[in-house]
Design a protein around this motif. Structure first.
Motif, PDB file in Angstrom:
ATOM      1  N   TYR A  26      44.696  43.089  48.829  1.00 19.86           N
ATOM      2  CA  TYR A  26      45.157  43.737  47.595  1.00 19.86           C
ATOM      3  C   TYR A  26      44.862  42.858  46.383  1.00 19.86           C
ATOM      4  CZ  TYR A  26      47.640  47.284  50.306  1.00 19.86           C
ATOM      5  OH  TYR A  26      47.950  48.312  51.149  1.00 19.86           O
ATOM      6  N   LEU A  27      45.137  41.571  46.505  1.00 20.60           N
ATOM      7  CA  LEU A  27      44.856  40.657  45.393  1.00 20.60           C
ATOM      8  C   LEU A  27      43.349  40.587  45.113  1.00 20.60           C
ATOM      9  CD1 LEU A  27      47.346  37.783  46.267  1.00 20.60           C
ATOM     10  CD2 LEU A  27      47.543  39.433  44.383  1.00 20.60           C
ATOM     11  N   SER A  28      42.558  40.548  46.168  1.00 15.23           N
ATOM     12  CA  SER A  28      41.110  40.459  46.033  1.00 15.23           C
ATOM     13  C   SER A  28      40.521  41.715  45.387  1.00 15.23           C
ATOM     14  CB  SER A  28      40.497  40.224  47.418  1.00 15.23           C
ATOM     15  OG  SER A  28      39.116  40.042  47.333  1.00 15.23           O
ATOM     16  N   MET A  29      40.933  42.891  45.855  1.00 16.23           N
ATOM     17  CA  MET A  29      40.401  44.130  45.265  1.00 16.23           C
ATOM     18  C   MET A  29      40.856  44.269  43.817  1.00 16.23           C
ATOM     19  SD  MET A  29      42.587  47.428  46.585  1.00 16.23           S
ATOM     20  CE  MET A  29      42.830  47.039  48.277  1.00 16.23           C
ATOM     21  N   GLY A  30      42.084  43.842  43.536  1.00 12.64           N
ATOM     22  CA  GLY A  30      42.574  43.897  42.163  1.00 12.64           C
ATOM     23  C   GLY A  30      41.766  42.999  41.243  1.00 12.64           C
ATOM     24  N   TYR A  31      41.431  41.811  41.747  1.00 11.81           N
ATOM     25  CA  TYR A  31      40.620  40.918  40.924  1.00 11.81           C
ATOM     26  C   TYR A  31      39.215  41.484  40.716  1.00 11.81           C
ATOM     27  CZ  TYR A  31      38.948  36.763  38.658  1.00 11.81           C
ATOM     28  OH  TYR A  31      38.429  35.898  37.725  1.00 11.81           O
ATOM     29  N   ALA A  32      38.688  42.168  41.715  1.00  6.21           N
ATOM     30  CA  ALA A  32      37.386  42.834  41.556  1.00  6.21           C
ATOM     31  C   ALA A  32      37.454  43.879  40.444  1.00  6.21           C
ATOM     32  CB  ALA A  32      36.942  43.474  42.871  1.00  6.21           C
ATOM     33  N   SER A  33      38.584  44.578  40.337  1.00  4.73           N
ATOM     34  CA  SER A  33      38.723  45.561  39.244  1.00  4.73           C
ATOM     35  C   SER A  33      38.740  44.847  37.895  1.00  4.73           C
ATOM     36  CB  SER A  33      39.967  46.433  39.433  1.00  4.73           C
ATOM     37  OG  SER A  33      41.155  45.751  39.099  1.00  4.73           O
ATOM     38  N   HIS A  34      39.341  43.669  37.853  1.00  2.00           N
ATOM     39  CA  HIS A  34      39.350  42.878  36.624  1.00  2.00           C
ATOM     40  C   HIS A  34      37.924  42.461  36.232  1.00  2.00           C
ATOM     41  CE1 HIS A  34      40.340  39.947  33.596  1.00  2.00           C
ATOM     42  NE2 HIS A  34      39.765  38.988  34.310  1.00  2.00           N
ATOM     43  N   LEU A  35      37.157  41.989  37.201  1.00  5.98           N
ATOM     44  CA  LEU A  35      35.766  41.616  36.925  1.00  5.98           C
ATOM     45  C   LEU A  35      34.960  42.821  36.453  1.00  5.98           C
ATOM     46  CD1 LEU A  35      35.028  39.256  39.956  1.00  5.98           C
ATOM     47  CD2 LEU A  35      35.493  38.602  37.568  1.00  5.98           C
ATOM     48  N   THR A  36      35.266  43.981  36.997  1.00  7.65           N
ATOM     49  CA  THR A  36      34.590  45.215  36.585  1.00  7.65           C
ATOM     50  C   THR A  36      34.923  45.547  35.140  1.00  7.65           C
ATOM     51  OG1 THR A  36      34.643  46.019  38.858  1.00  7.65           O
ATOM     52  CG2 THR A  36      34.249  47.654  37.125  1.00  7.65           C
ATOM     53  N   ALA A  37      36.194  45.442  34.769  1.00  8.43           N
ATOM     54  CA  ALA A  37      36.596  45.729  33.385  1.00  8.43           C
ATOM     55  C   ALA A  37      35.943  44.750  32.417  1.00  8.43           C
ATOM     56  CB  ALA A  37      38.117  45.677  33.258  1.00  8.43           C
TER      57      ALA A  37
END
Length: 184
Positions: A68-79
């Protein structure tokens, strides 16, 4: 101008902040998983035939928070990449990637209630199959648009979803017809 519809500003702002980007999936995952503890101690779960590679229960409480933390950080990198995007093509891919990210997050949130609360492994299998396909596609879509930065964070999630789909599918297959109304 970009042809893809823009992601809603609220969802983009959640992903822009690394704390909320990682915290939202972690919080949703914890909330979704709360009823699981009771079910896995109950008669229904303990009577099911399980996949030969079924890991011990504690593994899920270790793996999922990290994912969950990893996928959330991926969304941050995407933004961040979306905010810096120079071309319409990249903007389209990043917008679609974030939309698919939130769609998969919703499917992920629904899986546990489908499987453990409703006790519908077949319906949960349909959900996790769609979830896994969506996650693989968004990971591929974001790979080029983020110069591979998101792939590092999404690849473990893709691998685990593949394994979780195997577990769900095997449990459904081994128990089809056994549990329909038996323990409701």
């Amino acid at each position: 101008m970009s042809n893809a519809p823009a992601i809603p500003e609220l969802l983009l702002n959640i992903a822009r902040n690394p704390i909320t980007a990682a915290g939202i999936p972690l919080t949703l995952g914890v909330l979704s998983g709360l009823p699981t503890r009771k079910v896995v101690r109950g008669q229904w779960w303990n009577s099911l035939y399980k996949a030969p590679l079924q890991p011990p229960g504690y593994a899920f409480g270790t793996v999922w928070p990290a994912l969950y933390l990893s996928m959330g950080y991926a969304s941050h990198l995407t933004a961040k990449a979306l905010d810096a995007a120079a071309s319409n093509h990249t903007t389209d891919d990043l917008n679609l990637g974030l939309q698919l990210y939130y769609a998969q997050l919703g499917m992920n949130f629904l899986w546990t209630p489908l499987f453990f609360v409703a006790k519908k492994p077949g319906l949960a299998l349909i959900n996790i199959t769609a979830l896994t396909g969506t996650t693989y596609y968004l990971t591929k879509l974001l790979h080029d648009a983020t110069d591979g930065a998101t792939t590092l964070f999404m690849a473990p999630y893709c691998a685990w979803l593949t394994f979780a789909t195997y577990l769900n599918g095997t449990t459904w297959y081994l128990n089809r017809g056994r549990y329909v109304r038996k323990f409701d």
